[in-house]
Enzyme design. Sequence first.
Site, PDB file in Angstrom:
ATOM      1  N   ASP A 165       2.403   2.079   3.498  1.00 40.67           N
ATOM      2  CA  ASP A 165       3.447   1.136   4.075  1.00 40.67           C
ATOM      3  C   ASP A 165       4.790   1.691   3.709  1.00 40.67           C
ATOM      4  O   ASP A 165       5.565   1.589   4.282  1.00 40.67           O
ATOM      5  CB  ASP A 165       3.295  -0.420   3.575  1.00 40.67           C
ATOM      6  N   HIS A 213       0.930  -1.188   0.123  1.00 40.24           N
ATOM      7  CA  HIS A 213       0.051  -0.067   0.061  1.00 40.24           C
ATOM      8  C   HIS A 213       1.013   1.247   0.102  1.00 40.24           C
ATOM      9  O   HIS A 213       2.028   1.067   0.599  1.00 40.24           O
ATOM     10  CB  HIS A 213      -0.944   0.187   1.302  1.00 40.24           C
TER      11      HIS A 213
HETATM   12  C1  XLS Z   1      -7.428  -6.478   5.566  1.00 34.17           C
HETATM   13  C2  XLS Z   1      -7.061  -6.825   4.096  1.00 34.17           C
HETATM   14  C3  XLS Z   1      -6.001  -6.018   3.442  1.00 34.17           C
HETATM   15  C4  XLS Z   1      -5.904  -6.001   1.922  1.00 34.17           C
HETATM   16  C5  XLS Z   1      -5.293  -4.895   1.388  1.00 34.17           C
HETATM   17  O1  XLS Z   1      -8.083  -7.238   6.275  1.00 34.17           O
HETATM   18  O2  XLS Z   1      -6.854  -8.081   3.972  1.00 34.17           O
HETATM   19  O3  XLS Z   1      -4.759  -6.286   4.186  1.00 34.17           O
HETATM   20  O4  XLS Z   1      -5.467  -7.378   1.766  1.00 34.17           O
HETATM   21  O5  XLS Z   1      -5.780  -3.608   1.714  1.00 34.17           O
END
Ligand code: XLS
Length: 430
Positions: free
Chosen positions: A99, A96
């Site tokens: 991150d 993301h």
């Molecule tokens: C949260 C989600 C997130 C997505 C990406 O529960 O799994 O990590 O995979 O935004």
Amino acid sequence: MSGYFDGIAPVRYGSGEDIAFHHYNPDEIVAGKRMEDQLRFAVAYWHSFAWPGGDPFGGQTFERPWFGDTMDHARLKADAAFDLFELLDAPYFCFHDADVRPEGANFAESTKNLNEIVDIFQKKMESAKVKLLWGTANLFSHRRFMAGAATNPDPEVFAYSAATVKTCMDATHRLGGENYVLWGGREGYETLLNTDLKRELDQLGRFLTMVVEYKHKIGFEGTILVEPKPQEPTKHQYDYDVATVYAFLQKNGLENEVKLNIEQGHAILAGHTFEHEIALANALGVFGSIDMNRNDYQSGWDTDQFPNNVPEVALAYYEVLRGGGFTTGGTNFDAKLRRQSLDPADLVAAHAGAMDVCARGLKAAAAMLSDGALERPRTERYAGWSQKWAREMLDSDLASIEQAVLQNDLSPSPRSGRQEVLENIVNRYV
Ligand code: XLS
Ligand code: NI
Ligand code: NI
């Protein structure tokens, strides 16, 4: 090189080192492809490098030298991340925006920070093996998104979110990403008392349509993936499960444009099995990719743990293989360490073990499939439908069917579903 993983040898099949692959052998052919190409593993940047180790009762337990809000920290984090990718010989990673870069003072600065890190990624990826499985935008952590992103009652938040997704799609495109993911973090509601549900769904539909339009505009050839989840963080999330998302896509005319990223933990939270969600997505023609992590069965907390249960994983890959395997998708570990797992070696071992569990699951799934152990009984079960009259019935009508039942004095006799027999067969492979 970050130096963070110093002293840990590269994780390789049969290396004899402390941390090695015992089942994941990238070059071994399984179901007609190299294991690496079947499984398409990805390391998730957020949990592995940005998650501090908190739980609902306590905060940070991890001490990483790259924790901090400056660009220097972000650069060190990138070095450590690429060191881990190399140690694991990982073919993919996912990230993301939030991150990888510090939040700026405003949108322009956040974008500038992101682009600087993407420059670094691009440089590193020229010589590294790792590729980008998917990029995504974090539209749920910052307080501006507390009432949603695309579904926010405030049009300024919709605008901010749309602009953010554009920058993340640009970044993903620039890095040759094979997919772009949208997980509706807070696209839902806490209470209907303050929510205009229809309006929010319309906003979400328009938002996703804009994403697809932009994909075509920039010539991004990857797949747009929506990741269903029924609740958490919101009480009710609009992208509840595969069936719900499919209906939403159809309503917006996007069922041929968007596929699904299915997470094991989210499937279970929705009251389904993982394999159900994969099988349904395949049946509807929208299967894309998987996040291979689930929560703790007892506490129910969002532990997002690395996979450690071979039979479970085998049934999931069975459905993946039955559907023809991954195309642009892969196996992303959207997984956290336990908060007591403080050491660099824990991060490496968690991934190595998870890759081994998936390899065992894949091998079991491939063997079940090639032996026809389950497919034969399944075909037999539906054999009646290959008769001419049965096929023609579907093109007739209720009244003619009634006629035929009377004429032939039909009286169907029930047959065993043989569930225990089938479960015993599975048990021989896992
Ligand atoms: C949260 C989600 C997130 C997505 C990406 O529960 O799994 O990590 O995979 O935004
Ligand atoms: Ni999740
Ligand atoms: Ni996920």
